[in-house]
Design a protein around this motif. Structure first.
Motif, mmCIF file in Angstrom:
data_model
loop_
_atom_site.group_PDB
_atom_site.id
_atom_site.type_symbol
_atom_site.label_atom_id
_atom_site.label_comp_id
_atom_site.label_asym_id
_atom_site.label_seq_id
_atom_site.Cartn_x
_atom_site.Cartn_y
_atom_site.Cartn_z
ATOM 1 N N LYS A 27 -38.445 -7.631 45.265
ATOM 2 C CA LYS A 27 -39.299 -6.504 44.885
ATOM 3 C C LYS A 27 -39.961 -6.801 43.548
ATOM 4 C CE LYS A 27 -36.499 -2.870 47.105
ATOM 5 N NZ LYS A 27 -35.737 -1.615 46.867
ATOM 6 N N GLN A 31 -41.358 -2.122 40.386
ATOM 7 C CA GLN A 31 -40.633 -1.285 41.351
ATOM 8 C C GLN A 31 -39.158 -1.187 40.985
ATOM 9 O OE1 GLN A 31 -41.223 -2.306 45.482
ATOM 10 N NE2 GLN A 31 -39.889 -0.660 46.221
ATOM 11 N N ARG A 32 -38.580 -2.279 40.527
ATOM 12 C CA ARG A 32 -37.184 -2.250 40.103
ATOM 13 C C ARG A 32 -37.000 -1.278 38.927
ATOM 14 N NH1 ARG A 32 -33.747 -4.099 43.953
ATOM 15 N NH2 ARG A 32 -34.365 -6.158 44.723
ATOM 16 N N TYR A 34 -38.976 1.294 38.231
ATOM 17 C CA TYR A 34 -39.199 2.639 38.768
ATOM 18 C C TYR A 34 -37.941 3.156 39.473
ATOM 19 C CZ TYR A 34 -41.373 6.422 41.445
ATOM 20 O OH TYR A 34 -41.676 7.646 41.989
ATOM 21 N N GLU A 35 -37.306 2.303 40.248
ATOM 22 C CA GLU A 35 -36.076 2.703 40.940
ATOM 23 C C GLU A 35 -34.954 2.983 39.945
ATOM 24 O OE1 GLU A 35 -35.506 -0.509 43.656
ATOM 25 O OE2 GLU A 35 -36.956 0.269 45.108
ATOM 26 N N CYS A 36 -34.947 2.264 38.833
ATOM 27 C CA CYS A 36 -33.992 2.521 37.758
ATOM 28 C C CYS A 36 -34.194 3.943 37.221
ATOM 29 C CB CYS A 36 -34.203 1.499 36.649
ATOM 30 S SG CYS A 36 -33.312 1.804 35.133
ATOM 31 N N ARG A 38 -35.581 6.433 38.860
ATOM 32 C CA ARG A 38 -35.216 7.367 39.925
ATOM 33 C C ARG A 38 -33.707 7.606 39.958
ATOM 34 N NH1 ARG A 38 -38.643 8.061 44.366
ATOM 35 N NH2 ARG A 38 -36.928 9.374 45.136
ATOM 36 N N LEU A 39 -32.938 6.573 39.676
ATOM 37 C CA LEU A 39 -31.481 6.715 39.637
ATOM 38 C C LEU A 39 -31.046 7.704 38.562
ATOM 39 C CD1 LEU A 39 -30.262 3.022 40.054
ATOM 40 C CD2 LEU A 39 -29.969 4.890 41.688
ATOM 41 N N CYS A 58 -47.877 -0.110 42.621
ATOM 42 C CA CYS A 58 -47.110 1.120 42.389
ATOM 43 C C CYS A 58 -47.408 2.174 43.457
ATOM 44 C CB CYS A 58 -47.417 1.680 41.011
ATOM 45 S SG CYS A 58 -46.763 0.685 39.659
ATOM 46 N N PHE A 61 -45.367 1.999 46.723
ATOM 47 C CA PHE A 61 -44.037 2.612 46.829
ATOM 48 C C PHE A 61 -44.058 4.062 46.313
ATOM 49 C CE2 PHE A 61 -43.900 -0.187 43.035
ATOM 50 C CZ PHE A 61 -43.554 0.697 42.026
ATOM 51 N N GLU A 248 -26.857 -6.460 45.379
ATOM 52 C CA GLU A 248 -27.228 -6.247 46.762
ATOM 53 C C GLU A 248 -26.271 -6.935 47.721
ATOM 54 O OE1 GLU A 248 -31.387 -7.122 47.115
ATOM 55 O OE2 GLU A 248 -31.942 -5.460 45.793
#
Length: 252
Positions: A27, A31-32, A34-36, A38-39, A58, A61, A248
């Motif tokens: 990824k 994105q990584r 952004y996901e951080c 979101r967590l 961006c 996703f 992962e």
């Protein structure tokens, strides 16, 4: 009052051109990051960029993207433009998560926002971790911070502060490494762009010294969790890639 997390993402990088789009375990880095975010559970997350390539990735996703000027010299300048374009209220808290910090612990993002909310005299909040080795203390690439007894910053420097004149005293009791995660009040960001750079900022290449030069109070707390490394070099990228691959693999 709302809490908004903004991720500044600039395409041009001296050491790693196109850094936000470089892949990390399949990824793109942005994105990584952004996901951080979101967590951490933030409802309002904005990617602030000056590059259409980053914007397109961006949007793929479903991230909220705000296009900003390519002339900004600092991340705070970019955040200030987002605050103006999105009409943030004065008391809104804006958390800055750099676009090359995919290993930032979610708990630290919450912590820095809550610390600012709970310290009304501060316009900025940030975090630190203890310095426990002489090598880290002497490293000019590591920014140190000294605080007063109320947790407010007294000074930031690349130099070894506070100076250890008495060898019998432990530096670990007072020396702290600054972690580059910030929360700002939106009204401060509006004022920051009007402040001229000061000589201390130019000497140390630390924009937080501009804030202190003009009397801004900065709250500093020890980070709830020691963050993983950011990505500045190809070696950093490889190290972060291994972390994500290990994570992962644990779910397979």
């Amino acid at each position: 009052m709302k809490t908004i997390l903004v991720i500044p993402a600039r395409y041009n990088s001296t050491r790693l051109p196109g850094k936000p789009l470089l892949p990390i375990a399949g990824k793109p880095m942005i994105q990584r990051v952004y996901e951080c975010a979101r967590l951490a559970g933030f409802d309002n997350i904005i990617v602030a960029t000056d590059d259409e390539r980053i914007s397109e990735v961006c949007e793929s996703f479903a991230a909220d993207v705000c296009m900003t000027s390519s002339s900004h010299e600092t991340g705070s300048d970019r955040l200030a433009e987002v605050a103006a374009l999105r009409h943030f209220d004065d008391e809104d808290i804006v958390v800055n998560l750099q676009g090359d910090e995919p290993l930032t612990p979610a708990v630290n993002l919450h912590q820095v926002a809550e610390n600012l909310a709970n310290n009304s005299e501060a316009m900025i909040a940030t975090l630190s971790t203890p310095i426990t080795s002489a090598e880290e203390y002497a490293d000019k690439n590591i920014v140190k911070v000294v605080t007063d007894n109320a947790g407010m910053a007294m000074y930031f420097s690349r130099a070894s502060i506070p100076y250890q004149r008495d060898p019998e005293l432990s530096i670990s009791e007072f020396a702290s490494r600054h972690i580059g995660i910030y929360a700002y009040r939106a009204k401060y960001l509006r004022n920051f762009v009007k402040m001229e750079s000061c000589q201390l900022e130019q000497l140390e290449k630390l924009e937080q010294l501009r804030a202190m030069w003009y009397g801004t109070r900065i709250h500093v707390a020890e980070a709830a969790e020691v963050p993983g490394g950011g990505v500045d070099t190809a070696e950093d990228l490889a190290a972060v890639e291994k972390v994500f691959q290990k994570r992962e693999a644990a779910f397979i």
